[in-house]
Each structure stands twice: as structure tokens, then as C-alpha cells.
Design a protein around this motif. Structure first.
Motif, PDB file in Angstrom:
ATOM      1  N   ASN A 171      -0.571  -7.576  -7.886  1.00 30.28           N
ATOM      2  CA  ASN A 171      -0.315  -8.975  -8.074  1.00 30.28           C
ATOM      3  C   ASN A 171       0.165  -9.567  -6.938  1.00 30.28           C
ATOM      4  OD1 ASN A 171      -1.400  -8.447 -10.567  1.00 30.28           O
ATOM      5  ND2 ASN A 171       0.720  -8.725 -11.887  1.00 30.28           N
ATOM      6  N   ILE A 172       0.795  -8.780  -6.251  1.00 32.35           N
ATOM      7  CA  ILE A 172       1.448  -9.428  -4.874  1.00 32.35           C
ATOM      8  C   ILE A 172       0.611  -9.380  -3.741  1.00 32.35           C
ATOM      9  CG2 ILE A 172       3.725  -9.370  -3.555  1.00 32.35           C
ATOM     10  CD1 ILE A 172       5.412  -8.552  -6.245  1.00 32.35           C
ATOM     11  N   ILE A 173       0.341  -7.974  -3.561  1.00 29.14           N
ATOM     12  CA  ILE A 173      -0.263  -7.757  -2.122  1.00 29.14           C
ATOM     13  C   ILE A 173      -1.716  -7.846  -2.123  1.00 29.14           C
ATOM     14  CG2 ILE A 173       1.689  -7.059  -1.128  1.00 29.14           C
ATOM     15  CD1 ILE A 173       0.471  -4.259  -1.212  1.00 29.14           C
ATOM     16  N   GLY A 174      -2.375  -7.916  -3.342  1.00 24.21           N
ATOM     17  CA  GLY A 174      -3.848  -7.829  -3.588  1.00 24.21           C
ATOM     18  C   GLY A 174      -4.262  -6.465  -3.826  1.00 24.21           C
ATOM     19  N   GLU A 175      -5.639  -6.395  -4.234  1.00 23.63           N
ATOM     20  CA  GLU A 175      -6.211  -5.060  -4.599  1.00 23.63           C
ATOM     21  C   GLU A 175      -6.151  -4.060  -3.366  1.00 23.63           C
ATOM     22  OE1 GLU A 175      -7.381  -4.917  -7.721  1.00 23.63           O
ATOM     23  OE2 GLU A 175      -8.192  -2.938  -7.764  1.00 23.63           O
ATOM     24  N   ARG A 176      -6.811  -4.363  -2.312  1.00 20.26           N
ATOM     25  CA  ARG A 176      -7.087  -3.462  -1.032  1.00 20.26           C
ATOM     26  C   ARG A 176      -6.042  -3.093  -0.462  1.00 20.26           C
ATOM     27  NH1 ARG A 176      -9.030   0.459   0.394  1.00 20.26           N
ATOM     28  NH2 ARG A 176      -9.662   0.771   2.568  1.00 20.26           N
ATOM     29  N   GLN A 177      -4.950  -3.961  -0.330  1.00 16.80           N
ATOM     30  CA  GLN A 177      -3.663  -3.421   0.216  1.00 16.80           C
ATOM     31  C   GLN A 177      -2.889  -2.632  -0.558  1.00 16.80           C
ATOM     32  OE1 GLN A 177      -2.394  -3.774   3.025  1.00 16.80           O
ATOM     33  NE2 GLN A 177      -3.232  -5.532   4.306  1.00 16.80           N
ATOM     34  N   ALA A 178      -3.013  -2.776  -1.946  1.00 21.36           N
ATOM     35  CA  ALA A 178      -2.207  -2.175  -3.062  1.00 21.36           C
ATOM     36  C   ALA A 178      -2.770  -0.749  -3.219  1.00 21.36           C
ATOM     37  CB  ALA A 178      -2.086  -3.005  -4.325  1.00 21.36           C
ATOM     38  N   GLU A 179      -4.197  -0.821  -3.129  1.00 22.71           N
ATOM     39  CA  GLU A 179      -4.809   0.341  -3.247  1.00 22.71           C
ATOM     40  C   GLU A 179      -4.415   1.500  -1.833  1.00 22.71           C
ATOM     41  OE1 GLU A 179      -8.965   0.544  -3.763  1.00 22.71           O
ATOM     42  OE2 GLU A 179      -9.387   2.595  -3.339  1.00 22.71           O
ATOM     43  N   LYS A 180      -4.532   1.021  -0.914  1.00 25.94           N
ATOM     44  CA  LYS A 180      -3.925   1.974   0.338  1.00 25.94           C
ATOM     45  C   LYS A 180      -2.560   2.255   0.203  1.00 25.94           C
ATOM     46  CE  LYS A 180      -5.732  -0.874   3.804  1.00 25.94           C
ATOM     47  NZ  LYS A 180      -5.745  -1.213   4.980  1.00 25.94           N
ATOM     48  N   ALA A 181      -1.509   1.478  -0.132  1.00 33.89           N
ATOM     49  CA  ALA A 181      -0.089   1.686  -0.151  1.00 33.89           C
ATOM     50  C   ALA A 181       0.154   2.515  -1.305  1.00 33.89           C
ATOM     51  CB  ALA A 181       0.519   0.203  -0.471  1.00 33.89           C
ATOM     52  N   LEU A 182      -0.794   2.358  -2.487  1.00 32.59           N
ATOM     53  CA  LEU A 182      -0.364   3.455  -3.621  1.00 32.59           C
ATOM     54  C   LEU A 182      -0.810   4.805  -3.592  1.00 32.59           C
ATOM     55  CD1 LEU A 182      -0.681   0.693  -6.478  1.00 32.59           C
ATOM     56  CD2 LEU A 182       1.327   2.082  -6.218  1.00 32.59           C
ATOM     57  N   ILE A 183      -2.116   4.930  -2.988  1.00 32.13           N
ATOM     58  CA  ILE A 183      -2.577   6.105  -2.697  1.00 32.13           C
ATOM     59  C   ILE A 183      -1.727   7.110  -1.687  1.00 32.13           C
ATOM     60  CG2 ILE A 183      -4.571   7.540  -1.620  1.00 32.13           C
ATOM     61  CD1 ILE A 183      -6.312   5.462  -2.760  1.00 32.13           C
ATOM     62  N   ALA A 184      -1.190   6.255  -0.511  1.00 36.17           N
ATOM     63  CA  ALA A 184      -0.311   7.041   0.365  1.00 36.17           C
ATOM     64  C   ALA A 184       0.913   7.158  -0.192  1.00 36.17           C
ATOM     65  CB  ALA A 184      -0.457   6.171   1.548  1.00 36.17           C
ATOM     66  N   GLY A 185       1.396   6.340  -0.886  1.00 34.18           N
ATOM     67  CA  GLY A 185       2.907   6.256  -1.349  1.00 34.18           C
ATOM     68  C   GLY A 185       3.545   5.675  -0.227  1.00 34.18           C
ATOM     69  N   ARG A 186       3.065   4.678   0.287  1.00 32.35           N
ATOM     70  CA  ARG A 186       3.653   4.153   1.585  1.00 32.35           C
ATOM     71  C   ARG A 186       4.838   3.234   1.556  1.00 32.35           C
ATOM     72  NH1 ARG A 186       0.878   0.698   6.400  1.00 32.35           N
ATOM     73  NH2 ARG A 186       2.762   0.392   7.257  1.00 32.35           N
ATOM     74  N   MET A 187       5.998   3.910   2.190  1.00 34.67           N
ATOM     75  CA  MET A 187       6.836   2.908   2.476  1.00 34.67           C
ATOM     76  C   MET A 187       6.988   1.967   3.523  1.00 34.67           C
ATOM     77  SD  MET A 187       9.227   3.758   0.112  1.00 34.67           S
ATOM     78  CE  MET A 187      10.874   3.181   0.621  1.00 34.67           C
ATOM     79  N   PHE A 188       7.132   0.735   3.273  1.00 27.03           N
ATOM     80  CA  PHE A 188       7.009  -0.278   4.320  1.00 27.03           C
ATOM     81  C   PHE A 188       8.378  -0.575   4.826  1.00 27.03           C
ATOM     82  CE2 PHE A 188       3.590  -0.690   1.573  1.00 27.03           C
ATOM     83  CZ  PHE A 188       2.483  -0.980   2.457  1.00 27.03           C
TER      84      PHE A 188
END
Ligand SMILES: CCCCC/C=C/C(=O)SCCNC(=O)CCNC(=O)[C@H](O)C(C)(C)COP(=O)(O)OP(=O)(O)OC[C@H]1O[C@@H](n2cnc3c(N)ncnc32)[C@H](O)[C@@H]1OP(=O)(O)O
Length: 277
Positions: A171-188
Motif C-alpha cells: 500500500n505504501i511503496i507499490g506492487e513492484r517495489q514491495a515484491e522485490k523488497a519482500l522476496i529479498a527481505g531487504r533492509m533499506f
């Protein structure tokens, strides 16, 4: 604005009611002139979200709702960390009853926080992984100090961020960015989080952070409150209803997940790694 700042920096007793006596885990300060609440998580060293902290947060949110709070800042008393996320010890070798009770309180607290009609701002004064990121994402606005980390890092721990955690990020960063971030478990980093819209503003230090948080609330509190809250809750209702209508299924998913030997092994290794740091 001047009155508010003076109260905060000088701690004018006549203008601030402090409810910290009701629970040590959450310090609640309410400015008597503006009604603005500061909810400070206070479970040293890193505000890991165990049952007791979640319950204290829930109780505080109910109090704010009953008192018709006009605006709330969520922050932390820790110098390094906003919240380290879910308390790993709640998930490591729990009994079924304990795990169920814990997850149900997490659901209660998130539903209350995500559905508040009044404006909420996360003043993120430290690291904010996993469940910590969820808390920040559940507020309407996020302001973060520099050089800290935020994100849903569950994948890196060998566990899965529940659907509603994922929905909040989407809801905050959009579908594509969220998918990438969640798959990788990315910390920013704070700076990266600003770039992708996971946080809305950066602050230079704690004082600037709180000032910016108050500025956001001042602006929001100037809007017609009913119209404001109807729009807010309207935007959030699909995400909320998904969990509210599927609470039992979500608990079952958590229990199925957390008791898997592989998950327990990952949690054990991670806890050991943190202890050795
Ligand atoms: C199976 C379904 C899963 C559902 C979804 C799960 C969501 C979650 O939230 S899982 C939790 C994810 N959290 C993390 O990955 C954060 C882990 N912690 C850290 O990375 C760091 O502690 C830090 C960056 C938040 C802060 O660093 P620092 O200030 O250097 O503090 P320390 O690392 O020295 O930690 C102090 C102390 O606290 C203990 N601790 C840290 N995080 C947790 C935690 N989440 N739960 C329980 N305890 C935690 C850490 O072990 C240290 O303990 P002592 O060694 O006993 O002092």
C-alpha cells in the motif's frame, strides 16, 4: 506551535499529562493544550514486541480512542532502535497456547493502530526491522533519522512476512517495489527508504524529528476531522477487512509456520547470532 514546543522542551507540568505510571512499557504523554499524544515504546534495550508490550500498546490505543485523541506520535525511548520487531523469544519453542495468545494480541494491536481515525505519525528514531517496520507502516506518515535501517527482513531470517505485513508495504511503496523488497527481505537505509517512499521525510536529529512530527499533525488537525477520517479508513478498509475476517486462518497460518522444524532452526540460529554480536 510555540506553546507546544515550549511544553515539550521544558516539560511544563501543567500542560502535559504523563500516563507512564499506568504502564512502564509505553510512556504516554498528552499535551493538554493540543491533545496531541506521544506514545513512546519503552522496553529496553530494543523494544522487541512481546505479548506484554503489545498488550500495553493496545491498552494505550484504546485509551486514546476513548479520549477522542486528535493526533498521535509513535516513537521509542531507545537510542538505537525504534522497534526490533517481534520478540524472537515469543516464537522460539513456545507452547501452542502461548503462541496463539501472542499472535492474537499482535493482531489486536495492529487492527487498533491501523484503523485509528485520528492522524498518526511514526517518529522513527532508530532501526525498524520486520514488526518494527510494520508499526511504522501502520501510521499515516513516517519521519526517520539518518543512518538507520528499516524494512521487512523476514525472508533473510528464513521466515515469511504474513500477508497483512506484505499488504501494508504494498500500500505504501507499490506492487513492484514491495515484491522485490519482500522476496529479498531487504533492509533499506533511511536515505534509500526515503527514495522509494517507505518513509516520507528524514530528520536531522531527535529534536528535528519531533518538530517535523508535530508539524505533520498540526497540518492534519487543521482538516475537517470527520471527512479526513472517513477517507483514511476508506483507504485502509480492504487491508483491514482481510485480516479482521480471516483472523483465525491467520493464527492457524502462524502456528503452522512457527512450529516447522526449519523455522525453529532458523530462529535458534538467529537468536544465537544476535547474542554473539
Ligand atoms: C514465523 C512467522 C514470523 C512472523 C513475522 C516476524 C516478524 C518479526 O518481527 S521477526 C523479528 C525480526 N527482527 C530482527 O531481525 C531484528 C533483530 N535485531 C537486530 O537486528 C538488532 O538487535 C537491532 C538492529 C534491532 C539493534 O541493534 P543493537 O542496538 O546493536 O542491539 P543488539 O543487537 O545488541 O540487541 C540487544 C539485545 O536485544 C536482543 N534482541 C534484538 N532483537 C531482538 C528481537 N527481535 N527479539 C528478541 N530479542 C532481540 C539481542 O539478542 C540482544 O540481547 P542480549 O545479547 O541478551 O543483550
Amino acid at each position: 506551535m510555540f506553546v507546544l514546543r515550549q511544553c515539550l522542551t521544558l516539560g511544563t507540568k501543567s500542560s502535559i499529562r504523563n500516563f507512564s505510571a499506568t504502564t512502564n512499557l509505553v510512556n504516554l504523554t498528552i499535551n493538554e493544550d493540543t491533545g496531541v499524544a506521544i506514545m513512546e515504546l519503552n522496553k529496553p534495550p530494543v523494544n522487541s514486541l512481546n505479548y506484554e508490550l503489545l498488550e500495553a500498546m493496545h491498552r494505550t490505543l484504546v485509551k486514546l480512542e476513548n479520549e477522542k485523541c486528535p493526533g498521535m506520535i509513535l516513537t521509542s525511548s531507545s537510542r538505537s532502535t525504534f522497534s526490533a520487531g517481534l520478540d524472537l523469544l515469543e516464537m522460539y519453542k513456545p507452547t501452542v497456547d502461548k503462541a496463539r495468545r501472542f499472535w492474537s494480541m499482535l493482531q489486536n494491536t495492529w487492527i487498533k493502530l491501523y484503523s485509528t481515525p485520528y492522524p498518526t505519525v511514526a517518529a522513527i528514531n532508530g532501526h525498524s526491522p520486520a514488526g518494527g517496520c510494520l508499526l511504522a507502516m501502520s501510521c499515516e506518515h513516517r519521519i526517520m533519522v539518518p543512518d538507520k535501517m528499516i524494512g521487512l527482513n523476514e525472508t533473510q531470517l528464513g521466515i515469511v512476512a504474513p500477508q497483512w505485513f506484505q499488504d501494508c508495504m504494498r500500500n505504501i511503496i507499490g506492487e513492484r517495489q514491495a515484491e522485490k523488497a519482500l522476496i529479498a527481505g531487504r533492509m533499506f537505509t533511511s536515505e534509500e527508504a526515503l527514495k522509494i517512499g517507505l518513509v516520507d521525510e528524514l530528520a536531522t536529529d531527535k529534536e528535528d524529528l519531533m518538530q517535523k512530527a508535530h508539524d505533520f499533525l498540526d497540518e492534519q488537525m487543521g482538516l475537517p476531522p470527520l471527512a479526513r477520517s472517513v477517507v483514511k479508513v476508506g483507504f485502509r478498509k480492504d487491508t483491514l477487512s482481510k485480516l479482521i475476517n480471516g483472523r483465525e486462518a491467520d493464527i492457524k497460518m502462524f502456528l503452522d509456520n512457527v512450529f516447522q522444524p526449519k523455522v525453529q532452526e532458523s530462529l535458534e540460529n538467529y537468536i544465537q547470532m544476535l547474542k554473539k554480536k
